[in-house]
Design an enzyme around this catalytic site. Structure first.
Site, mmCIF file in Angstrom:
data_model
loop_
_atom_site.group_PDB
_atom_site.id
_atom_site.type_symbol
_atom_site.label_atom_id
_atom_site.label_comp_id
_atom_site.label_asym_id
_atom_site.label_seq_id
_atom_site.Cartn_x
_atom_site.Cartn_y
_atom_site.Cartn_z
ATOM 1 N N HIS A 41 0.656 -0.872 0.198
ATOM 2 C CA HIS A 41 -0.009 -0.012 -0.185
ATOM 3 C C HIS A 41 0.573 1.499 0.066
ATOM 4 C CE1 HIS A 41 -3.450 -2.789 1.485
ATOM 5 N NE2 HIS A 41 -3.793 -1.520 1.151
ATOM 6 N N HIS A 60 -2.519 1.959 -4.793
ATOM 7 C CA HIS A 60 -3.275 3.132 -4.557
ATOM 8 C C HIS A 60 -1.984 4.561 -5.328
ATOM 9 C CE1 HIS A 60 -6.541 2.101 -1.759
ATOM 10 N NE2 HIS A 60 -5.439 1.897 -0.510
HETATM 11 ZN ZN LIG Z 1 -6.117 -0.878 0.879
#
Ligand SMILES: [Zn+2]
Length: 354
Positions: free
Chosen positions: A173, A205
């Site tokens: 992440h 992300h």
């Molecule tokens: Zn996540």
């Protein structure tokens, strides 16, 4: 005499893939969860910790309810990010693995041992992550080596070190933005190439890759492409989304996920990847059929390639024994209308859940 309307043939598509979802955090199937405000990532993580501690229903039951809904909406494979920490130990991983086993063979589930509450900052977490790889987890996770851990090299040494020792892939992440976020991404790419891990690392992300104003964006995208790193976006409400055209020009591979579904982070989400393809198309300003079809391809075949599910990645077409059927004129309309599939077939068998 009446003439029966001609029955339109169903639209047949590859199965959907959720490349980034958090089934252990969900409140799905439980009573409504009211959320507290959160101004920062640290607030969100603190709320998450309190919410998980307060759940009465266990991980397996909540995760099963969400995964079942995803399967009924056409998801055939997913990569689940599951919290591991010194206090949780391997409990959440065991719960999600048990839920996944109840849905086999309809759903392929990869589990990432995810240090949501920090790895270096939460002593004992690395040991719990190593133990979780023997308790149902498949991949080694990581979280913001800079912004949360404050030690880029220390965090990546721990993550890549465990992955090397256990022979597992990596999925990190990264919320950190700006040039600092890009520098972290380049370091992940450098380590990926140096370790011969091309194609076996994912960044979730990667908000820094969504900021066209950053001078080193193009160079960073080239490093990501060379390392064969997958980017998993979730097209979340207020968060940045990548410029898909730009990523394609640089050869960066993109997959799509739900992220948190009705957990402490967000009241939104359904687990339907048709919904998520709609959100990606909407957030990236899709207009043409080609743009709507691309969003659907990212939610199906790209995810299948990322997870190594060949019957989705290399879909054999409408006669494939693994397919979805929808009442829609075509994929562009499907992505706009977001219906559930009328049939789900895997290896020729039609979905039937108890
Ligand atoms: Zn996540």
């Amino acid at each position: 005499m009446t003439i029966a309307p001609t029955e339109k043939p169903a639209l047949r598509t590859p199965g959907l893939v959720d490349a980034h979802i958090h089934p252990d955090k969900t409140s799905w199937g439980d009573t409504w969860l009211s959320r507290r405000p959160a101004a920062t990532l640290a607030d969100l993580i603190s709320n998450d910790r309190a919410t998980q501690a307060a759940y009465v229903t266990g991980v397996e039951e909540r995760a099963y309810a969400l995964l079942r809904n995803a399967v009924e909406n056409g998801t055939m494979a997913m990569r689940a990010q599951v919290d591991v920490s010194s206090e949780l130990g391997t409990r959440n991983v065991e719960g999600v693995r048990a839920a996944a086993e109840r849905l086999a063979p309809w759903l392929t589930v990869e589990i990432v041992a995810f240090p949501q509450f920090g790895l270096l900052r939460n002593p004992g977490t690395l040991e719990a992550m190593a133990a979780s790889l023997d308790a149902g987890a498949d991949l080694v996770g990581g979280i913001d080596p800079g912004g949360i851990e404050g030690d880029l090299h220390g965090h990546l040494d721990a993550v890549f070190g465990l992955a090397d020792r256990a022979g597992r892939d990596v999925d990190i992440h990264l919320h950190d933005g700006g040039e600092d976020g890009l520098a972290q991404i380049r370091e992940i790419a450098r380590r990926t190439v140096a370790g011969g891990r091309q194609g076996r690392v994912t960044i979730g992300h990667a908000f820094a890759l969504c900021d066209a104003s950053l001078p080193s964006l193009g160079e960073t995208l080239d490093r990501v492409a060379e390392a064969g790193i997958w980017i998993a976006t979730c097209a979340l409400g207020a968060d940045p989304v990548p410029d898909i055209d730009l990523l394609e020009r640089h050869g960066v591979r993109l997959a799509l996920g739900s992220d948190g579904v009705r957990d402490s982070w967000s009241p939104f989400g359904t687990g339907s990847m048709v919904d998520r393809a709609h959100l990606l198309a909407y957030r990236t300003g899709a207009i043409t059929d080609a743009e709507l079809e691309r969003a659907f391809r990212i939610a199906t075949q790209h995810g299948g390639e990322m997870l190594g599910v060949s019957e989705i990645a290399d879909w054999a077409g409408p006669e494939s024994p693994t397919r979805l059927e929808f009442a829609a004129d075509g994929i562009p309309q499907l992505v706009t209308d977001r219906p559930a599939p009328t049939r789900v077939l895997r290896d020729g068998a039609e979905l039937a859940l108890p």
